[in-house]
Design an enzyme around this catalytic site. Structure first.
Site, PDB file in Angstrom:
ATOM      1  CB  THR A   1       7.365 -22.191 -16.060  1.00 34.98           C
ATOM      2  OG1 THR A   1       7.627 -21.588 -17.345  1.00 34.98           O
ATOM      3  CG2 THR A   1       8.677 -22.557 -15.374  1.00 34.98           C
ATOM      4  CB  SER A   2       6.275 -24.974 -20.860  1.00 37.81           C
ATOM      5  OG  SER A   2       6.116 -23.637 -21.289  1.00 37.81           O
TER       6      SER A   2
ATOM      7  CG  HIS B   1       5.787 -12.480 -19.258  1.00 42.39           C
ATOM      8  ND1 HIS B   1       5.720 -13.849 -19.432  1.00 42.39           N
ATOM      9  CD2 HIS B   1       7.032 -12.120 -19.688  1.00 42.39           C
ATOM     10  CE1 HIS B   1       6.869 -14.292 -19.935  1.00 42.39           C
ATOM     11  NE2 HIS B   1       7.685 -13.262 -20.085  1.00 42.39           N
TER      12      HIS B   1
HETATM   13  C1  BJW Z   1       1.671 -27.661 -13.539  1.00 39.60           C
HETATM   14  C2  BJW Z   1       0.399 -27.811 -13.057  1.00 39.60           C
HETATM   15  C3  BJW Z   1       0.285 -27.984 -11.688  1.00 39.60           C
HETATM   16  C4  BJW Z   1       0.202 -27.547 -15.131  1.00 39.60           C
HETATM   17  N1  BJW Z   1       1.372 -28.001 -10.929  1.00 39.60           N
HETATM   18  N2  BJW Z   1       2.748 -27.680 -12.772  1.00 39.60           N
HETATM   19  C5  BJW Z   1      12.940 -18.043 -31.412  1.00 39.60           C
HETATM   20  C6  BJW Z   1      13.857 -18.610 -30.547  1.00 39.60           C
HETATM   21  C7  BJW Z   1      14.062 -18.070 -29.271  1.00 39.60           C
HETATM   22  C8  BJW Z   1      13.355 -16.958 -28.849  1.00 39.60           C
HETATM   23  C9  BJW Z   1      12.463 -16.389 -29.725  1.00 39.60           C
HETATM   24  C10 BJW Z   1      12.257 -16.930 -30.981  1.00 39.60           C
HETATM   25  N3  BJW Z   1      11.303 -16.184 -31.601  1.00 39.60           N
HETATM   26  C11 BJW Z   1      10.909 -15.211 -30.751  1.00 39.60           C
HETATM   27  C12 BJW Z   1      11.608 -15.320 -29.604  1.00 39.60           C
HETATM   28  C13 BJW Z   1      11.488 -14.490 -28.400  1.00 39.60           C
HETATM   29  C14 BJW Z   1      10.212 -14.783 -27.678  1.00 39.60           C
HETATM   30  C15 BJW Z   1      10.197 -16.265 -27.270  1.00 39.60           C
HETATM   31  O1  BJW Z   1      10.769 -16.664 -26.279  1.00 39.60           O
HETATM   32  N4  BJW Z   1       9.507 -17.113 -28.030  1.00 39.60           N
HETATM   33  C16 BJW Z   1       9.506 -18.566 -27.777  1.00 39.60           C
HETATM   34  C17 BJW Z   1       8.065 -19.068 -27.676  1.00 39.60           C
HETATM   35  C18 BJW Z   1      10.266 -19.233 -28.863  1.00 39.60           C
HETATM   36  N5  BJW Z   1      10.209 -13.934 -26.523  1.00 39.60           N
HETATM   37  C19 BJW Z   1       9.765 -12.683 -26.568  1.00 39.60           C
HETATM   38  O2  BJW Z   1       9.282 -12.198 -27.581  1.00 39.60           O
HETATM   39  C20 BJW Z   1       9.932 -11.863 -25.303  1.00 39.60           C
HETATM   40  N6  BJW Z   1      10.533 -10.615 -25.595  1.00 39.60           N
HETATM   41  C21 BJW Z   1      11.760 -10.544 -26.091  1.00 39.60           C
HETATM   42  O3  BJW Z   1      12.429 -11.522 -26.343  1.00 39.60           O
HETATM   43  O4  BJW Z   1      12.190  -9.246 -26.291  1.00 39.60           O
HETATM   44  C22 BJW Z   1      13.370  -9.050 -27.063  1.00 39.60           C
HETATM   45  C23 BJW Z   1      12.931  -8.883 -28.478  1.00 39.60           C
HETATM   46  C24 BJW Z   1      12.551  -7.641 -28.902  1.00 39.60           C
HETATM   47  C25 BJW Z   1      12.174  -7.470 -30.225  1.00 39.60           C
HETATM   48  C26 BJW Z   1      12.127  -8.566 -31.092  1.00 39.60           C
HETATM   49  C27 BJW Z   1      12.464  -9.828 -30.640  1.00 39.60           C
HETATM   50  C28 BJW Z   1      12.867  -9.994 -29.316  1.00 39.60           C
HETATM   51  C29 BJW Z   1       8.561 -11.544 -24.695  1.00 39.60           C
HETATM   52  C30 BJW Z   1       7.846 -12.772 -24.255  1.00 39.60           C
HETATM   53  C31 BJW Z   1       6.466 -12.394 -23.732  1.00 39.60           C
HETATM   54  C32 BJW Z   1       5.632 -13.613 -23.401  1.00 39.60           C
HETATM   55  N7  BJW Z   1       4.297 -13.211 -23.174  1.00 39.60           N
HETATM   56  C33 BJW Z   1       3.312 -14.198 -22.783  1.00 39.60           C
HETATM   57  C34 BJW Z   1       1.923 -13.539 -22.839  1.00 39.60           C
HETATM   58  C35 BJW Z   1       1.746 -12.597 -21.651  1.00 39.60           C
HETATM   59  C36 BJW Z   1       0.424 -11.956 -21.639  1.00 39.60           C
HETATM   60  C37 BJW Z   1      -0.723 -12.933 -21.479  1.00 39.60           C
HETATM   61  O5  BJW Z   1      -0.760 -13.724 -20.516  1.00 39.60           O
HETATM   62  O6  BJW Z   1      -1.598 -12.904 -22.327  1.00 39.60           O
HETATM   63  O7  BJW Z   1       3.591 -14.699 -21.463  1.00 39.60           O
HETATM   64  S1  BJW Z   1       3.417 -15.674 -23.762  1.00 39.60           S
HETATM   65  C38 BJW Z   1       2.948 -16.804 -22.474  1.00 39.60           C
HETATM   66  O8  BJW Z   1       4.010 -17.739 -22.221  1.00 39.60           O
HETATM   67  C39 BJW Z   1       2.846 -15.925 -21.203  1.00 39.60           C
HETATM   68  C40 BJW Z   1       3.530 -16.794 -20.185  1.00 39.60           C
HETATM   69  O9  BJW Z   1       3.983 -16.003 -19.110  1.00 39.60           O
HETATM   70  C41 BJW Z   1       4.632 -17.429 -20.982  1.00 39.60           C
HETATM   71  C42 BJW Z   1       5.199 -18.668 -20.354  1.00 39.60           C
HETATM   72  O10 BJW Z   1       4.256 -19.688 -20.276  1.00 39.60           O
HETATM   73  P1  BJW Z   1       4.226 -20.653 -18.995  1.00 39.60           P
HETATM   74  O11 BJW Z   1       3.898 -19.848 -17.791  1.00 39.60           O
HETATM   75  O12 BJW Z   1       5.462 -21.437 -18.946  1.00 39.60           O
HETATM   76  O13 BJW Z   1       2.930 -21.531 -19.293  1.00 39.60           O
HETATM   77  P2  BJW Z   1       2.789 -22.929 -20.115  1.00 39.60           P
HETATM   78  O14 BJW Z   1       1.346 -23.153 -20.352  1.00 39.60           O
HETATM   79  O15 BJW Z   1       3.670 -22.927 -21.293  1.00 39.60           O
HETATM   80  O16 BJW Z   1       3.323 -24.035 -19.102  1.00 39.60           O
HETATM   81  C43 BJW Z   1       2.581 -24.399 -17.940  1.00 39.60           C
HETATM   82  C44 BJW Z   1       3.371 -25.489 -17.235  1.00 39.60           C
HETATM   83  O17 BJW Z   1       2.710 -25.801 -16.021  1.00 39.60           O
HETATM   84  C45 BJW Z   1       3.471 -26.795 -18.021  1.00 39.60           C
HETATM   85  O18 BJW Z   1       4.839 -27.219 -18.021  1.00 39.60           O
HETATM   86  C46 BJW Z   1       2.602 -27.781 -17.238  1.00 39.60           C
HETATM   87  O19 BJW Z   1       3.102 -29.104 -17.263  1.00 39.60           O
HETATM   88  C47 BJW Z   1       2.694 -27.211 -15.852  1.00 39.60           C
HETATM   89  N8  BJW Z   1       1.561 -27.490 -14.972  1.00 39.60           N
HETATM   90  N9  BJW Z   1      -0.489 -27.759 -14.171  1.00 39.60           N
HETATM   91  C48 BJW Z   1       2.611 -27.859 -11.560  1.00 39.60           C
HETATM   92  N10 BJW Z   1      -0.938 -28.176 -11.126  1.00 39.60           N
END
Ligand code: BJW
Ligand code: ZN
Length: 247
Positions: free
Chosen positions: A187-188, A117
């Site tokens: 990651t969630s 990302h």
């Molecule tokens: C601990 C802890 C400790 C806490 N020890 N654990 C509908 C259905 C399916 C898919 C889609 C949909 N609508 C849209 C989509 C596609 C979309 C998507 O997936 N959306 C879903 C939300 C539904 N995806 C995209 O758009 C991607 N691109 C794509 O698909 O391209 C093709 C396309 C092109 C044109 C049109 C449509 C599609 C791109 C995704 C980009 C994500 N970007 C972000 C922002 C990055 C920049 C920034 O940081 O500002 O990335 S979103 C955000 O979420 C960020 C993260 O990398 C990402 C994942 O989050 P993460 O890391 O899992 O964090 P959390 O907070 O969710 O979880 C933390 C976890 O840690 C928790 O589980 C805690 O319990 C745990 N934890 N403390 C261990 N100490």
């Protein structure tokens, strides 16, 4: 705490892949996205992390990233990041696949890191694509503009609806497919396509281990779920890794 099954897998593995999310940086003080302290309790993801919002309100989005950059650059890698940097030396094939933009894996010393990302320390012009990493420009209160083409300068991160960097994705998919052990840490696992990697690894035969403070959508397919903080669990896992890579 570490099962005998995992201990024997750690001893025998040749290839290890580690998929990380915001949770691994939580113990460094970087807020997660969706947890109780999640940054998106205040801002909805769709409101800020997409290109249309940036073009509509560049000042707000720029300000958000500027504030996050400040937090991130003032934090340090935690024992989870450090354990992974050491683990890399113990396996012939080792890759970190991160969704995080915080650069903490590299700052901890990890070498093979695929950033799915992007990286908050890089920026580029939406008009001509020129990269901008000049610190003084990044400190500007308002969204800066490109001196060459007057385009807006944006963070080099992947927003919703945008494609992931192709090379990083291909390398990540390869690392997942060849992994003997695949760790999913903090990651969630709800954001795709990144969230499909654990299932891809499992399909290809990896032993999938989830490390998280709570169960997630990924838990049902994991071979083991280790519930707890990654900064505590990863150093314990490291103690069971071989001293050096198997020949
Ligand atoms: C601990 C802890 C400790 C806490 N020890 N654990 C509908 C259905 C399916 C898919 C889609 C949909 N609508 C849209 C989509 C596609 C979309 C998507 O997936 N959306 C879903 C939300 C539904 N995806 C995209 O758009 C991607 N691109 C794509 O698909 O391209 C093709 C396309 C092109 C044109 C049109 C449509 C599609 C791109 C995704 C980009 C994500 N970007 C972000 C922002 C990055 C920049 C920034 O940081 O500002 O990335 S979103 C955000 O979420 C960020 C993260 O990398 C990402 C994942 O989050 P993460 O890391 O899992 O964090 P959390 O907070 O969710 O979880 C933390 C976890 O840690 C928790 O589980 C805690 O319990 C745990 N934890 N403390 C261990 N100490
Ligand atoms: Zn430009």
């Amino acid at each position: 705490m570490i099962s005998s099954r995992l201990i024997s897998k750690l001893a025998a593995a040749d290839s290890v892949a580690v998929f990380t999310g915001a949770g691994i940086s939580a113990e460094s003080g970087v807020p997660t996205f969706r947890g109780d302290d999640g940054i998106w309790k205040k801002f909805k993801p769709a409101e800020l992390a997409n290109f249309d919002s940036f073009m509509r309100n560049p000042e707000l989005v720029w300000e958000w990233y500027k504030a996050r950059r400040k937090v991130i650059t003032s934090t340090q890698p935690n024992p989870g990041h450090v354990a992974l940097a050491e683990m890399e030396k113990r396996y012939r094939k080792f890759a970190i696949i991160t969704q995080n933009i915080d650069n903490l894996h590299r700052r901890a010393g990890s070498k093979t890191v695929y950033e799915l990302h992007g990286n908050i320390e890089r920026n580029y012009c939406v008009g001509c694509g020129k990269p901008y990493d000049d610190a003084s420009m990044l400190e500007q209160a308002t969204a800066p503009r490109c001196p060459s083409c007057n385009g807006l300068i944006r963070p080099d991160v992947v927003w919703f609806g945008e494609l992931l960097p192709m090379d990083e994705w291909n390398q990540s998919a390869k690392a997942a497919a060849r992994a003997d052990i695949f760790f999913a840490v903090g990651t969630s696992a709800i954001v795709y396509p990144a969230a499909s990697l654990p299932a891809m690894a499992k399909e290809a035969g990896a032993y999938v281990v989830e490390i998280n403070v709570e169960r997630t959508d990924l838990s049902p397919i994991a071979d083991e779920v280790l519930l707890g903080r990654s900064g505590e669990i990863l150093p314990q896992i490291l103690m069971h890794c071989p001293q050096e890579a198997n020949a």
